[in-house]
Design a protein around this motif. Structure first.
Motif, short mmCIF file in Angstrom:
data_model
loop_
_atom_site.label_atom_id
_atom_site.label_comp_id
_atom_site.label_asym_id
_atom_site.label_seq_id
_atom_site.Cartn_x
_atom_site.Cartn_y
_atom_site.Cartn_z
N LEU A 58 52.98 -29.73 1.14
CA LEU A 58 53.60 -30.58 2.16
C LEU A 58 54.72 -29.85 2.89
O LEU A 58 55.12 -30.25 3.97
N ARG A 107 38.15 -36.56 0.08
CA ARG A 107 39.47 -36.83 -0.52
C ARG A 107 39.59 -35.93 -1.75
O ARG A 107 38.59 -35.61 -2.38
N GLN A 121 48.78 -33.36 -6.47
CA GLN A 121 48.75 -33.53 -5.02
C GLN A 121 47.47 -34.26 -4.64
O GLN A 121 46.42 -34.04 -5.24
N GLY A 123 45.22 -35.79 -1.06
CA GLY A 123 45.12 -35.68 0.38
C GLY A 123 43.68 -35.62 0.84
O GLY A 123 42.77 -36.08 0.15
N ARG A 124 43.51 -35.03 2.04
CA ARG A 124 42.21 -34.97 2.69
C ARG A 124 41.80 -33.51 2.88
O ARG A 124 42.64 -32.65 3.16
N THR A 144 44.93 -31.34 4.08
CA THR A 144 46.01 -32.17 4.61
C THR A 144 46.61 -32.94 3.45
O THR A 144 46.10 -33.99 3.06
N GLU A 146 48.88 -35.41 1.39
CA GLU A 146 49.49 -36.68 1.74
C GLU A 146 50.55 -37.10 0.73
O GLU A 146 51.43 -37.88 1.04
N TRP A 147 50.43 -36.57 -0.49
CA TRP A 147 51.40 -36.91 -1.53
C TRP A 147 51.38 -35.80 -2.57
O TRP A 147 50.34 -35.23 -2.88
#
Length: 167
Positions: A58, A107, A121, A123-124, A144, A146-147
């Motif tokens: 991130l 995902r 982690q 994300g996509r 990508t 996301e967390w």
């Protein structure tokens, strides 16, 4: 009547597309499985000759064009440093397939363990695959995030005895 026939034809699965989609799913799932098993030769078979890779945390948003051996080299250097890794890939969706190129998304949930500490982690993933004589190969992979529960670098700092946040 004409519209009914057209709708029926469009609804019929095309064998080539169905087999391409199955091969694409196998390639995508195989990357995570081979990475966790640290099976670099099997992982090597999943990538094209040149790969655009954006697989960062991130904290960053830059990708790099690398040769496939470099992708494997990066992962072969990083992943064995952990006690355990697990890459769970779900919700794979093939967005489009031509005879040469395909796009897909999925995902992910990655978990890396190191001496009792865990980095996670979610994300996509966005893929571009190329159809080669050897089958479908990933030529672009964009992560990508996301967390994540912490910065990956903090896991190494804690492992070295340095308190997280005191770099």
């Amino acid at each position: 009547m004409k519209h009914y026939i057209l709708a029926t034809l469009l609804a019929l699965p095309l064998p080539a597309v169905a087999s391409d989609e199955a091969a694409i799913l196998t390639t995508i799932q195989g990357i995570a499985t081979a990475a966790d098993a640290q099976d670099w030769s099997r992982l090597d078979m999943k990538f094209g000759d040149h790969v655009i890779l954006n697989q960062l945390s991130l904290e960053t948003d830059q990708g790099a064009r690398v040769k496939d051996r470099t992708v494997i080299g990066i992962w072969a250097e990083l992943l064995p440093r952990f006690d355990n890794t697990h890459h769970e890939i779900s919700q794979i969706e093939v967005l489009g397939v031509s005879s040469v190129v395909a796009r897909a998304t999925a995902r992910y949930h990655a978990t890396y363990d190191l001496h009792g500490q865990t980095w996670e982690q979610t994300g996509r993933l966005d893929y571009v695959l190329k159809n080669t004589d050897a089958g479908w190969r990933v030529v672009a992979l964009n992560t990508t995030p996301e967390w994540e529960n912490r910065r990956l670098s903090d896991l190494f700092l804690q492992d070295e005895g340095t308190p997280a946040g005191n770099s």
